[in-house]
Design an enzyme around this catalytic site. Structure first.
Site, PDB file in Angstrom:
ATOM      1  CG  ASP A  28      -1.651   1.231   1.488  1.00  0.00           C
ATOM      2  OD1 ASP A  28      -2.425   1.609   0.598  1.00  0.00           O
ATOM      3  OD2 ASP A  28      -1.465   1.852   2.556  1.00  0.00           O
ATOM      4  CG  ASP A  30      -2.163   7.450   0.148  1.00  0.00           C
ATOM      5  OD1 ASP A  30      -1.505   8.492   0.255  1.00  0.00           O
ATOM      6  OD2 ASP A  30      -2.790   7.128  -0.870  1.00  0.00           O
ATOM      7  CG  ASP A 194      -2.201   2.190   6.402  1.00  0.00           C
ATOM      8  OD1 ASP A 194      -2.325   1.917   5.191  1.00  0.00           O
ATOM      9  OD2 ASP A 194      -2.588   3.258   6.902  1.00  0.00           O
TER      10      ASP A 194
END
Length: 258
Positions: A28, A30, A194
């Protein structure tokens, strides 16, 4: 709510970008490779604000709202407030920072011929602009990005263009992972994430690393609830020794996950 894994576009996974490699890193963008989530930053500061965003995140985590629909609402709140896409890009270039350990981690991967692929629910033009700003054009151009796109309307407003518009996720990240697992000699897949956008990928990784985010640990909450083994980390400097031990054959995936 329909099962996102059975959305029409999910029958058309991406072909593997890298064949013949023993290891692949998918991450990922961001809040994982960066210290802040650019979409959260836009929403909190230019759009509906943090309270509204967190409610949408929690509704998504609890299965009450499709990620695709909630994420669109967040971004619409920024555009509806009159912020152009180019303005947002410049603001993010000034405020989004790189995870303190990522450059060393990436250079180690590159030196060991391990592909690093960004798999994001964000928009490619923003990711490319911020990534180039943080690591330089040469390294940025070497990193593959699988993400959504953007539509800019004649009146200046803009909207996200999803890769999988009928999928629960908008961009079903599992479809960037599953083709590797279908190869005759599949590589070991490391995935880093996250948040709620990473839920579709979480159960398909061989080794899942979940980044802590203070009081916003949505992916960790999901993994604990679903019984998905994962490793918590704070920055990429923490994970390099773990990845290195697997790549060098010092430890197996089973030993690492316990």
């Amino acid at each position: 709510m329909s099962d996102p894994d059975f959305a029409p576009e999910s029958s058309l996974p991406y072909p593997p970008l890298h064949k013949g490699t023993k290891f692949v890193v998918l991450s990922d963008w961001d809040g994982t490779i960066t210290t802040l989530d650019s979409n959260d930053y836009m929403t909190d500061n230019l759009g509906m604000g943090k309270a509204g965003r967190r409610q949408i995140n929690l509704d998504t985590l609890n299965g009450e709202l499709a990620f695709r629909d909630g994420f669109r609402k967040l971004l619409e709140s920024v555009s509806d407030n009159g912020h152009t896409f180019e303005e947002c890009k410049e603001i993010l270039k000034q405020n989004i920072k790189l995870d303190s350990g990522f450059k060393v981690f990436y250079r180690w991967c590159k030196a060991n011929d391990i592909p690093v692929i960004i798999v994001s629910s964000g928009m490619t033009p923003i990711i490319r602009a911020v990534l180039s700003n943080l690591v330089g054009d040469e390294d940025a151009n070497d990193i593959d990005i699988i993400s959504n796109d953007v539509i800019i309307h004649p009146d200046g407003k803009w909207d996200i263009k999803y890769r999988h518009p009928t999928s629960h996720y908008g961009h079903d990240k599992s479809q960037a992972i599953l083709p590797y697992k279908a190869l005759p000699d599949p590589p070991t897949l490391f995935f880093f994430g996250d948040g709620v956008s990473d839920m579709s990928a979480a159960k398909h990784a061989d080794v899942l690393f979940v980044k802590t985010k203070g009081d916003e640990n949505d992916l960790a909450t999901y993994c604990q609830r679903e019984g998905i083994k994962h490793i918590i980390f704070e920055n990429f400097g923490d994970v390099l020794p773990i990845v290195e031990s697997i790549v060098n054959g010092e430890k197996s995936v089973k030993e690492i996950l316990g």
